[in-house]
Design a protein around this motif. Structure first.
Motif, PDB file in Angstrom:
ATOM      1  N   ASP A 177       0.856  -1.176   0.000  1.00  0.00           N
ATOM      2  CA  ASP A 177       0.000   0.000   0.000  1.00  0.00           C
ATOM      3  C   ASP A 177       0.896   1.231   0.000  1.00  0.00           C
ATOM      4  O   ASP A 177       2.121   1.123  -0.143  1.00  0.00           O
ATOM      5  N   GLY A 178       0.291   2.385   0.164  1.00  0.00           N
ATOM      6  CA  GLY A 178       1.066   3.620   0.109  1.00  0.00           C
ATOM      7  C   GLY A 178       2.168   3.650   1.149  1.00  0.00           C
ATOM      8  O   GLY A 178       3.299   4.059   0.879  1.00  0.00           O
ATOM      9  N   LEU A 179       1.839   3.175   2.365  1.00  0.00           N
ATOM     10  CA  LEU A 179       2.827   3.183   3.444  1.00  0.00           C
ATOM     11  C   LEU A 179       4.056   2.364   3.063  1.00  0.00           C
ATOM     12  O   LEU A 179       5.197   2.807   3.235  1.00  0.00           O
ATOM     13  N   SER A 180       3.803   1.164   2.514  1.00  0.00           N
ATOM     14  CA  SER A 180       4.937   0.303   2.184  1.00  0.00           C
ATOM     15  C   SER A 180       5.772   0.925   1.072  1.00  0.00           C
ATOM     16  O   SER A 180       7.000   0.884   1.108  1.00  0.00           O
ATOM     17  N   LEU A 181       5.107   1.559   0.090  1.00  0.00           N
ATOM     18  CA  LEU A 181       5.850   2.157  -1.025  1.00  0.00           C
ATOM     19  C   LEU A 181       6.737   3.305  -0.545  1.00  0.00           C
ATOM     20  O   LEU A 181       7.946   3.349  -0.836  1.00  0.00           O
ATOM     21  N   VAL A 182       6.161   4.209   0.251  1.00  0.00           N
ATOM     22  CA  VAL A 182       6.928   5.364   0.737  1.00  0.00           C
ATOM     23  C   VAL A 182       8.110   4.891   1.581  1.00  0.00           C
ATOM     24  O   VAL A 182       9.248   5.340   1.412  1.00  0.00           O
ATOM     25  N   LEU A 183       7.841   3.950   2.483  1.00  0.00           N
ATOM     26  CA  LEU A 183       8.906   3.484   3.369  1.00  0.00           C
ATOM     27  C   LEU A 183      10.000   2.755   2.600  1.00  0.00           C
ATOM     28  O   LEU A 183      11.189   2.930   2.876  1.00  0.00           O
ATOM     29  N   LYS A 184       9.591   1.934   1.616  1.00  0.00           N
ATOM     30  CA  LYS A 184      10.591   1.190   0.846  1.00  0.00           C
ATOM     31  C   LYS A 184      11.526   2.146   0.119  1.00  0.00           C
ATOM     32  O   LYS A 184      12.748   1.976   0.151  1.00  0.00           O
ATOM     33  N   LEU A 185      10.955   3.173  -0.510  1.00  0.00           N
ATOM     34  CA  LEU A 185      11.801   4.124  -1.235  1.00  0.00           C
ATOM     35  C   LEU A 185      12.746   4.836  -0.272  1.00  0.00           C
ATOM     36  O   LEU A 185      13.948   4.971  -0.543  1.00  0.00           O
ATOM     37  N   ALA A 186      12.212   5.256   0.872  1.00  0.00           N
ATOM     38  CA  ALA A 186      13.059   5.945   1.858  1.00  0.00           C
ATOM     39  C   ALA A 186      14.187   5.029   2.323  1.00  0.00           C
ATOM     40  O   ALA A 186      15.340   5.453   2.451  1.00  0.00           O
ATOM     41  N   MET A 187      13.872   3.752   2.572  1.00  0.00           N
ATOM     42  CA  MET A 187      14.887   2.804   3.040  1.00  0.00           C
ATOM     43  C   MET A 187      15.977   2.602   2.004  1.00  0.00           C
ATOM     44  O   MET A 187      17.168   2.613   2.321  1.00  0.00           O
ATOM     45  N   VAL A 188      15.559   2.424   0.743  1.00  0.00           N
ATOM     46  CA  VAL A 188      16.538   2.176  -0.321  1.00  0.00           C
ATOM     47  C   VAL A 188      17.489   3.364  -0.451  1.00  0.00           C
ATOM     48  O   VAL A 188      18.713   3.199  -0.525  1.00  0.00           O
ATOM     49  N   ILE A 189      16.923   4.574  -0.422  1.00  0.00           N
ATOM     50  CA  ILE A 189      17.766   5.771  -0.562  1.00  0.00           C
ATOM     51  C   ILE A 189      18.711   5.871   0.637  1.00  0.00           C
ATOM     52  O   ILE A 189      19.905   6.147   0.490  1.00  0.00           O
ATOM     53  N   ALA A 190      18.185   5.607   1.832  1.00  0.00           N
ATOM     54  CA  ALA A 190      19.024   5.699   3.033  1.00  0.00           C
ATOM     55  C   ALA A 190      20.195   4.721   2.944  1.00  0.00           C
ATOM     56  O   ALA A 190      21.345   5.077   3.234  1.00  0.00           O
ATOM     57  N   VAL A 191      19.926   3.488   2.513  1.00  0.00           N
ATOM     58  CA  VAL A 191      21.003   2.501   2.425  1.00  0.00           C
ATOM     59  C   VAL A 191      22.024   2.917   1.370  1.00  0.00           C
ATOM     60  O   VAL A 191      23.235   2.756   1.565  1.00  0.00           O
ATOM     61  N   ALA A 192      21.543   3.510   0.259  1.00  0.00           N
ATOM     62  CA  ALA A 192      22.473   3.963  -0.779  1.00  0.00           C
ATOM     63  C   ALA A 192      23.419   5.024  -0.222  1.00  0.00           C
ATOM     64  O   ALA A 192      24.632   4.991  -0.459  1.00  0.00           O
ATOM     65  N   VAL A 193      22.870   5.964   0.558  1.00  0.00           N
ATOM     66  CA  VAL A 193      23.719   7.011   1.135  1.00  0.00           C
ATOM     67  C   VAL A 193      24.684   6.410   2.154  1.00  0.00           C
ATOM     68  O   VAL A 193      25.856   6.806   2.245  1.00  0.00           O
ATOM     69  N   VAL A 194      24.209   5.417   2.914  1.00  0.00           N
ATOM     70  CA  VAL A 194      25.091   4.735   3.880  1.00  0.00           C
ATOM     71  C   VAL A 194      26.277   4.112   3.145  1.00  0.00           C
ATOM     72  O   VAL A 194      27.430   4.243   3.571  1.00  0.00           O
TER      73      VAL A 194
END
Lengths: 209, 483
Positions: B72-89
């Protein structure tokens, strides 16, 4: 029907015999092996109830994995049999008392009318319980099962990355370093002559290095 | 139920990541080297692919795999945020680890598998997949924390984290099993309806539900790092390599908010009168403990750990309100906190060099004279964490307090603001060290251009998001409009 009965009594007799040997036999490795025997016969009993999945799992998991691990532990730990049996006579009365209480409890519970014990019926042949478990695991729960397999993979990677220390412990020779060795780095010529002595004897050159 | 390949589409992000993580595992085997160029490139490719697939495979709300996977929307928003965060890490961490000889392929693979766990939590449709996702993440994190085997502190942190984390998982699982025992279902939607039915039927199971809620709250608070279950946080932040602390303090916090929202906003919503007072206690305790103890810290990483505890207090404030506005405020708060946290830990890594860890507060003295850009980033990050406008931290705090007051919890809002004022002291102290103190360590800063570029970008993003918070706030609101 008769063969089934005979089989049941044979399995039951071996099971009771093996179980009692587990607790009475002196050597712990033998006790573990008798436990394996008990598991096998229990699996046989389950098989006769058409609970073939449970029977297979009992053999595979308990005999194949848990008991083998247990045997390894028992074999690699040096148990002092003498010290284990120390004070047997002293603890005997307490042990007998506890055993008596437990027996009384079990008898009183099992003799309650509500708990009328009926012989377990074998599952109807139409339902194959390996298939039933498989259907559930690989249809309804396929997603969690897949995640669980990922967890196992992560566990493997984590364990290796935590413990693999490269080849640090193996002794090896670096040829380049050996060739680069110089006499001056390894040999120190010490002058042993007395500072004021006139007698100049043979000086030590220590070439035997 | 018959399986159709259509069911695979919502799960494509997870499948892509799993396949790509396995590819990274293999690439690392054949492409060694100190810099790990091949592994790094493949990992970044994996993240980019996962983000793309997440966006393009999204088809609205869907429940697949017998309800175990929910997108749902929650999972999509969180997944994108997580992926970007890991990329920056990865970006900040690579140079830092390579200099110290710690850059193994396992850093990338374990982080990617951890990310997979986070994504499973974010789109968990049942408590079973929620728990399994949590375990995937935790197992990766235990190994990552103990990644630096030469360091005693790192191993100690790993052991502490492992024992406490296993305990917390056990407590959470116990709560879940009680809920399962009462309701007879593990799927979130069905469980919510069953709980409703139990509540209206006035049976004897209501107390049992309460017991389950207690265990779930304690387990979730452990994972979130909220006081009084925060004891593990400072030691683990300090002990683990900073690249891992960055992962732990930002990306895995996004997983924690996913866990909390899936549990409280989905399953336990009917039981709000039971968990609301518990979360209230946790939130106020976190705000107090985090902000007051942080003042006494001289180590920057420990200070950030206590600051994280206080931020979790704010996040819980939004959750305990129990309205869509509260949940979206919490989500906004956590995402912006992750962005700010990335820059904060990135600073430590970029200021460090071999044999020197810029983790003490005194190491920041006179930074503005050594590098004005870095000084600016410190300023923005600290202002955002303290909640000074126009940085984004202000709007995050504003949204949460707004939601709290709307539901009539004015006293909690007052407490939160008071502790924020106390917290502002130690954030502003860092700014003072950077701008008004003399340089103590004049050695030049060594870092590659791409790391510096992204750090400055990251810092400016905190400001830009603060100037124009509308879009992200709108997205967070849309996620919960259904509630």
């Amino acid at each position: 029907m008769l063969t089934e009965k005979i089989l049941f009594y044979v399995f039951a007799a071996i099971l009771i015999f093996a179980a009692s040997m587990v607790v009475t036999v002196r050597h712990s490795v033998r006790a573990a092996l008798f436990l394996v025997l008990a598991f096998f016969t229990a699996a046989g009993l389950w098989l006769m109830l058409h609970a073939e999945f449970l029977a297979i799992v009992l053999v595979l998991v308990y005999v194949g994995a848990v008991m083998v691990l247990f045997l390894f532990v028992v074999m690699s730990v040096d148990l002092d049999q003498g010290r284990l049996r120390e004070g047997f006579g002293r603890h005997m009365p307490v042990g007998l008392l506890v055993a008596g209480v437990v027996i009384a409890e079990m008898v009183s519970i099992l003799s309650i009318d509500q708990l009328a014990i009926v012989a377990p019926e074998s599952a109807t042949v139409a339902v194959n319980n390996v298939e039933a478990v498989g259907q559930l695991l690989y249809r309804q729960y396929i997603y969690p099962v897949e995640i669980a397999s990922v967890i196992l993979l992560v566990g493997i990677i984590a364990a290796i990355s935590m413990t693999l220390r490269g080849r640090r412990q193996s002794r090896y020779i670096a040829p380049a370093e050996q060739l680069a060795a110089n006499k001056r780095d390894r040999l120190r010529v010490v002058d042993l002559r007395e500072p004021a002595s006139t007698d100049s004897s043979a000086e030590s050159k220590g070439d035997d290095n | 139920m018959e399986f159709s390949t259509q069911e695979l589409i919502p799960v494509l992000p997870e499948i892509t990541l799993l396949v790509m993580a396995s590819v990274v595992l293999l690439v690392d085997l054949f492409a060694p080297g100190k810099e790990r160029v091949g592994t790094y490139t493949t990992s970044m490719l994996a993240l980019a692919l996962t983000a793309l697939v997440s966006v393009y495979s999204y088809q609205g709300e869907q429940l697949v795999f017998a309800g175990h996977h929910q997108s749902d929307g929650l999972s999509l928003v969180l997944k994108l945020a997580m992926v970007i965060a890991v990329a920056v890490v990865f970006l900040y961490g690579r140079g830092y680890l390579a200099v110290r000889g710690l850059l193994n392929g396992e850093f990338f693979t374990l982080s990617l598998f951890g990310l997979l766990g986070m994504m499973i939590i974010a789109s968990a449709g049942s408590l079973l997949s929620l728990y399994l996702g949590l375990e995937t993440l935790s197992l990766s994190l235990y190994a990552l924390v103990g990644f630096d085997r030469r360091s005693v502190a790192s191993s100690e942190a790993a052991i502490k984290y492992f024992i406490l984390g296993a305990l917390a998982s056990g407590v959470l699982l116990y709560g879940i099993s009680i809920l399962y025992g009462v309701t007879g279902t593990i799927q979130t939607a069905a469980m919510q309806m069953e709980i409703q039915a139990v509540l209206t039927s006035a049976g004897q199971y209501q107390m049992l539900l309460g017991l389950g809620v207690v265990f779930v709250v304690v387990g979730a608070a452990f994972k979130l790092g909220a006081a009084p279950f925060h004891m593990w946080l400072p030691d683990i932040y300090e002990g683990s390599p900073t690249a891992v602390t960055n992962y732990l303090g930002t990306a895995s916090k996004l997983a924690a908010i996913a866990l909390v929202l899936r549990l409280f906003a989905d399953v336990l919503q009917p039981l709000i009168h039971q968990w609301q007072p518990m979360l209230m206690l946790l939130a106020v305790a976190s705000l107090a403990v985090g902000n007051i103890i942080a003042i006494a810290q001289t180590n920057f990483k420990r200070m950030l750990a206590y600051s994280a505890i206080s931020h979790m207090g704010f996040v819980l404030l939004g959750v305990l309100v129990g309205t869509g506005a509260g949940y979206s405020a919490s989500l906004f708060y956590m995402i912006t906190y992750a962005i700010t946290g990335l820059a904060a830990f990135g600073l430590i890594m970029l200021l460090s060099r071999l044999g020197f860890e810029a983790e003490n507060l005194v190491d920041f003295k006179g930074l503005a004279q050594r590098s004005p850009l870095m000084g600016l980033v410190v300023l923005l990050v600290m202002f955002s964490m303290a909640g000074v406008p126009p940085t984004v931290g202000f709007f995050a705090k504003l949204a949460v307090i707004d939601a709290v007051i709307e539901q009539g919890f004015a006293w909690i809002a007052v407490v939160a603001v008071l502790f924020s004022v106390i917290g502002a002291f130690y954030y502003l102290r860092v700014v003072k060290l950077v701008f008004f103190d003399g340089v103590e360590d004049p050695s030049p800063l060594v870092s590659s251009w791409d790391e510096r570029f992204v750090l400055v970008l990251n810092g400016l993003f905190v400001l830009v998001l603060g100037l124009f918070p509308g879009k992200l706030l709108e997205i967070c609101n849309q996620v919960f409009t259904g509630l």
